[in-house]
Design an enzyme around this catalytic site. Structure first.
Site, PDB file in Angstrom:
ATOM      1  CE  LYS A  43       0.106  -4.261   3.098  1.00 16.51           C
ATOM      2  NZ  LYS A  43      -0.796  -5.312   2.585  1.00 16.51           N
ATOM      3  CB  THR A  98      -0.966   0.181   2.001  1.00 15.59           C
ATOM      4  OG1 THR A  98      -1.028   1.353   1.444  1.00 15.59           O
ATOM      5  CG2 THR A  98      -0.378  -0.172   2.246  1.00 15.59           C
ATOM      6  CG  ASP A  99      -1.280   5.700  -0.863  1.00 15.36           C
ATOM      7  OD1 ASP A  99      -1.918   4.265   0.554  1.00 15.36           O
ATOM      8  OD2 ASP A  99      -2.003   6.276  -1.636  1.00 15.36           O
ATOM      9  CD  GLU A 100      -3.169   4.034   4.577  1.00 16.67           C
ATOM     10  OE1 GLU A 100      -2.442   3.184   6.221  1.00 16.67           O
ATOM     11  OE2 GLU A 100      -4.177   3.890   4.629  1.00 16.67           O
ATOM     12  CE1 TYR A 155      -3.479  -2.268   5.630  1.00 20.73           C
ATOM     13  CE2 TYR A 155      -3.064  -0.155   5.425  1.00 20.73           C
ATOM     14  CZ  TYR A 155      -2.909  -1.338   5.178  1.00 20.73           C
ATOM     15  OH  TYR A 155      -2.885  -1.734   3.731  1.00 20.73           O
TER      16      TYR A 155
HETATM   17  P1  NAD Z   1      -9.964  -6.582   2.688  1.00 21.49           P
HETATM   18  O1  NAD Z   1     -10.476  -6.456   4.456  1.00 21.49           O
HETATM   19  O2  NAD Z   1     -11.745  -6.230   2.160  1.00 21.49           O
HETATM   20  O3  NAD Z   1      -9.427  -8.562   2.689  1.00 21.49           O
HETATM   21  C1  NAD Z   1      -9.018  -8.940   2.851  1.00 21.49           C
HETATM   22  C2  NAD Z   1      -9.456 -10.218   3.185  1.00 21.49           C
HETATM   23  O4  NAD Z   1      -8.277 -10.959   3.567  1.00 21.49           O
HETATM   24  C3  NAD Z   1     -10.004 -10.995   3.339  1.00 21.49           C
HETATM   25  O5  NAD Z   1     -11.107 -11.652   3.003  1.00 21.49           O
HETATM   26  C4  NAD Z   1     -10.032 -11.713   4.429  1.00 21.49           C
HETATM   27  O6  NAD Z   1     -10.535 -12.969   5.953  1.00 21.49           O
HETATM   28  C5  NAD Z   1      -8.648 -12.315   4.485  1.00 21.49           C
HETATM   29  N1  NAD Z   1      -7.601 -12.546   5.469  1.00 21.49           N
HETATM   30  C6  NAD Z   1      -7.555 -11.347   6.742  1.00 21.49           C
HETATM   31  N2  NAD Z   1      -6.708 -12.501   7.821  1.00 21.49           N
HETATM   32  C7  NAD Z   1      -6.572 -13.628   7.323  1.00 21.49           C
HETATM   33  C8  NAD Z   1      -5.204 -14.445   7.074  1.00 21.49           C
HETATM   34  N3  NAD Z   1      -4.170 -14.741   8.166  1.00 21.49           N
HETATM   35  N4  NAD Z   1      -5.152 -15.457   6.693  1.00 21.49           N
HETATM   36  C9  NAD Z   1      -6.035 -15.499   5.314  1.00 21.49           C
HETATM   37  N5  NAD Z   1      -6.716 -14.855   5.146  1.00 21.49           N
HETATM   38  C10 NAD Z   1      -6.962 -13.264   5.831  1.00 21.49           C
HETATM   39  O7  NAD Z   1      -8.768  -5.727   2.257  1.00 21.49           O
HETATM   40  P2  NAD Z   1      -8.912  -5.035   0.976  1.00 21.49           P
HETATM   41  O8  NAD Z   1      -9.184  -3.517   0.513  1.00 21.49           O
HETATM   42  O9  NAD Z   1      -9.584  -6.294  -0.140  1.00 21.49           O
HETATM   43  O10 NAD Z   1      -7.169  -5.321   0.532  1.00 21.49           O
HETATM   44  C11 NAD Z   1      -6.325  -6.213   0.167  1.00 21.49           C
HETATM   45  C12 NAD Z   1      -5.165  -6.100   0.217  1.00 21.49           C
HETATM   46  O11 NAD Z   1      -4.577  -5.036  -0.315  1.00 21.49           O
HETATM   47  C13 NAD Z   1      -4.161  -6.172   1.572  1.00 21.49           C
HETATM   48  O12 NAD Z   1      -3.150  -6.335   1.864  1.00 21.49           O
HETATM   49  C14 NAD Z   1      -4.432  -4.269   1.637  1.00 21.49           C
HETATM   50  O13 NAD Z   1      -2.974  -3.919   2.870  1.00 21.49           O
HETATM   51  C15 NAD Z   1      -3.997  -3.589   0.607  1.00 21.49           C
HETATM   52  N6  NAD Z   1      -4.297  -2.422  -0.127  1.00 21.49           N
HETATM   53  C16 NAD Z   1      -5.406  -2.543   0.254  1.00 21.49           C
HETATM   54  C17 NAD Z   1      -6.336  -0.034  -0.499  1.00 21.49           C
HETATM   55  C18 NAD Z   1      -7.326  -0.221  -0.345  1.00 21.49           C
HETATM   56  O14 NAD Z   1      -7.766   0.979  -0.717  1.00 21.49           O
HETATM   57  N7  NAD Z   1      -8.167  -1.218   0.191  1.00 21.49           N
HETATM   58  C19 NAD Z   1      -5.188   0.011  -1.383  1.00 21.49           C
HETATM   59  C20 NAD Z   1      -3.737  -0.474  -1.956  1.00 21.49           C
HETATM   60  C21 NAD Z   1      -3.343  -1.873  -0.830  1.00 21.49           C
HETATM   61  O1  DAU Z   2      -4.147   4.011   0.538  1.00 20.31           O
HETATM   62  C1  DAU Z   2      -4.081   2.752   0.667  1.00 20.31           C
HETATM   63  C2  DAU Z   2      -5.387   2.583   1.565  1.00 20.31           C
HETATM   64  O2  DAU Z   2      -6.824   3.195   1.225  1.00 20.31           O
HETATM   65  C3  DAU Z   2      -5.293   0.168   1.879  1.00 20.31           C
HETATM   66  O3  DAU Z   2      -3.891   0.519   2.307  1.00 20.31           O
HETATM   67  C4  DAU Z   2      -6.008   0.485   3.425  1.00 20.31           C
HETATM   68  O4  DAU Z   2      -6.273  -1.094   3.581  1.00 20.31           O
HETATM   69  C5  DAU Z   2      -7.186   0.998   2.599  1.00 20.31           C
HETATM   70  O5  DAU Z   2      -8.145   1.187   4.020  1.00 20.31           O
HETATM   71  C6  DAU Z   2      -7.796   2.226   2.990  1.00 20.31           C
HETATM   72  O6  DAU Z   2      -6.907   3.433   4.148  1.00 20.31           O
HETATM   73  P1  DAU Z   2      -7.455   4.526   4.132  1.00 20.31           P
HETATM   74  O7  DAU Z   2      -7.445   5.035   5.434  1.00 20.31           O
HETATM   75  O8  DAU Z   2      -6.704   5.837   3.567  1.00 20.31           O
HETATM   76  O9  DAU Z   2      -9.182   3.760   3.939  1.00 20.31           O
HETATM   77  P2  DAU Z   2     -10.590   4.471   4.369  1.00 20.31           P
HETATM   78  O10 DAU Z   2     -11.293   4.491   3.549  1.00 20.31           O
HETATM   79  O11 DAU Z   2     -10.471   4.330   6.032  1.00 20.31           O
HETATM   80  O12 DAU Z   2     -10.394   6.634   5.220  1.00 20.31           O
HETATM   81  C7  DAU Z   2     -10.223   7.416   4.224  1.00 20.31           C
HETATM   82  C8  DAU Z   2     -10.136   9.156   4.557  1.00 20.31           C
HETATM   83  O13 DAU Z   2     -11.493   8.967   4.784  1.00 20.31           O
HETATM   84  C9  DAU Z   2      -9.376   8.479   5.508  1.00 20.31           C
HETATM   85  O14 DAU Z   2      -8.201  10.116   5.370  1.00 20.31           O
HETATM   86  C10 DAU Z   2     -10.273   8.467   6.752  1.00 20.31           C
HETATM   87  C11 DAU Z   2     -11.379   8.963   6.382  1.00 20.31           C
HETATM   88  N1  DAU Z   2     -12.798   8.815   6.882  1.00 20.31           N
HETATM   89  C12 DAU Z   2     -13.015   7.503   7.214  1.00 20.31           C
HETATM   90  C13 DAU Z   2     -13.696   6.349   8.025  1.00 20.31           C
HETATM   91  C14 DAU Z   2     -13.970   5.364   8.263  1.00 20.31           C
HETATM   92  C15 DAU Z   2     -13.077   9.437   7.447  1.00 20.31           C
HETATM   93  O15 DAU Z   2     -13.556  11.175   7.665  1.00 20.31           O
HETATM   94  N2  DAU Z   2     -14.495   8.763   8.456  1.00 20.31           N
HETATM   95  C16 DAU Z   2     -14.473   7.253   8.152  1.00 20.31           C
HETATM   96  O16 DAU Z   2     -15.854   6.880   9.482  1.00 20.31           O
END
Ligand code: NAD
Ligand code: DAU
Length: 338
Positions: free
Chosen positions: A154, A125-127, A150
């Site tokens: 990562k 992730t970019d985080e 988190y």
């Molecule tokens: P998500 O939370 O929707 O899905 C995570 C999945 O992993 C779920 O199906 C969960 O059951 C499974 N899981 C959790 N713990 C596990 C374990 N111990 N063993 C096997 N499975 C397990 O997450 P997402 O948003 O789909 O993100 C997927 C990946 O992409 C993550 O690694 C996250 O860090 C990365 N990522 C997410 C975003 C985003 O914007 N959502 C952006 C960049 C990177």
């Molecule tokens: O940038 C990639 C990341 O994006 C991934 O690595 C993470 O897995 C994914 O969860 C996401 O993280 P963020 O923290 O950026 O996403 P989130 O949707 O939780 O929040 C987006 C922005 O909105 C952040 O600045 C926090 C804010 N927020 C979030 C929630 C849930 C609010 O203001 N109110 C809220 O209730």
């Protein structure tokens, strides 16, 4: 390809599996997922009878089961999506994030090394780069400076993945993507939370001053980038993924309200997230130049399709919102919102 996808029942993983089945119908895909609160088999109901798709219920910390599955299906490629993924939850239970994201990754790497897996791709992730000021972009050379448990978990995983390349010669890649949005996005994350709360005329919790910036990418564009890295990524390389769509949270929330014809008075500013990163913005020129990746979705199209999806999949999210999610919601937002 005999592809083990971990975390395939989550948001991005399920979109990726669907994408790969379409793009490479001859490949075998094994979805290995622990089905935590975020993993939902319903996300893949439409592909569950495909003879090239298999589901295994398992934890990436379970080395024995991983060896069994890799042998059973003659797995040659691994993509690791499995993770605890929500920043807010990591603030309350950092230990779980270390266990899944760090130890789980190392367990998978050990199996990949010992079973001579041809390609291991870590979905990062970019985080991991921390927070930007008002100018500049994250490149692959930006130093890692994670701020939440988190992000730290990562970043730690990324370092371990790198070490398996340098030390053992395992063919790895790491991708670092911006914020994804699209269908099957669990409703604790900002975009689905806002759409659903607005549809239900509930208050919309906006953290702090609402001016934090996120860089949004439609999930299918992320999937296409992963497919390219899997097939063409030079061993050991890191690739940033993003499409220069930066938005302040408050502007995004307002846009969704306007699209749904809902009043701005639903917006409720609540306490800020501790350690809240101010701005993310990705420079993805490397993957574009080296692998020819080009995002297909304009934000306007992607957000309209996403809103439409939530409108037509009420049963999916109503089921989630009526279960265990309720207690998390109460814990996170307390009495700040109804
Ligand atoms: P998500 O939370 O929707 O899905 C995570 C999945 O992993 C779920 O199906 C969960 O059951 C499974 N899981 C959790 N713990 C596990 C374990 N111990 N063993 C096997 N499975 C397990 O997450 P997402 O948003 O789909 O993100 C997927 C990946 O992409 C993550 O690694 C996250 O860090 C990365 N990522 C997410 C975003 C985003 O914007 N959502 C952006 C960049 C990177
Ligand atoms: O940038 C990639 C990341 O994006 C991934 O690595 C993470 O897995 C994914 O969860 C996401 O993280 P963020 O923290 O950026 O996403 P989130 O949707 O939780 O929040 C987006 C922005 O909105 C952040 O600045 C926090 C804010 N927020 C979030 C929630 C849930 C609010 O203001 N109110 C809220 O209730």
């Amino acid at each position: 390809m005999k592809l083990l996808v971990t975390g395939g029942a989550g948001f991005i993983g399920s979109n990726f599996i669907r994408y790969m089945i379409k793009a490479h119908p001859g490949d075998t895909i094994i979805n290995f997922d622990a089905l935590t609160y975020a993993g939902n088999p319903e996300n893949l109901e439409d592909v569950q009878n495909n003879p090239h798709y298999h589901f295994v219920h398992g934890d990436i910390c379970n080395e024995e089961l991983l060896y069994f599955v890799v042998d059973q299906f003659a797995v040659d490629t691994i993509v690791n999506f499995a993770a605890a993924s929500h920043v807010d939850r990591s603030i309350y239970e950092p230990g779980l994030f270390i266990k899944t994201n760090v130890l789980g990754t190392q367990t998978l790497l050990e199996v990949a090394k010992n079973k001579h897996i041809k390609k291991y791709l870590q979905i990062s992730t970019d985080e991991v780069y921390g927070s930007l000021g008002s100018a500049g972009y994250f490149t692959e050379a930006t130093p890692l400076a994670p701020n939440s448990p988190y992000a730290a978990s990562k970043a730690s995983a990324d370092m371990i993945v790198r070490s398996y390349f340098e030390t053992y010669g395992l063919d790895i890649n790491i991708t670092r993507c911006a914020n994804n949005y699209g269908p099957w996005h669990f409703p604790e994350k900002l975009i689905p939370l806002i759409i659903i709360n607005a549809l239900e005329n509930k208050e919309l919790p906006v953290y702090g001053d609402g001016k934090n910036i996120r860089d949004w990418l439609y999930v299918d564009d992320h999937c296409a980038a992963i497919d390219l890295v899997l097939h063409q990524g030079k061993p050991g390389e890191v690739f940033n993924i993003g499409n220069h769509h930066e938005m302040r949270n408050i502007d995004l929330v307002t846009l969704i309200l306007d699209k749904l014809n809902k009043p701005h008075r639903l917006i409720n500013y609540v306490s800020d997230r501790p350690g809240h990163d101010r701005r993310y913005a990705i420079d993805a020129s490397k993957i574009k130049a080296e692998l020819g990746w080009q995002p297909q979705y304009r934000f306007e199209t992607g957000i309209n399709e996403t809103i439409q999806w939530y409108l037509t999949h009420k049963k999916w999210w109503q089921k989630i919102r009526s279960g265990a999610y309720k207690s998390y919601y109460k814990h996170q937002y307390g009495s700040a919102i109804e």
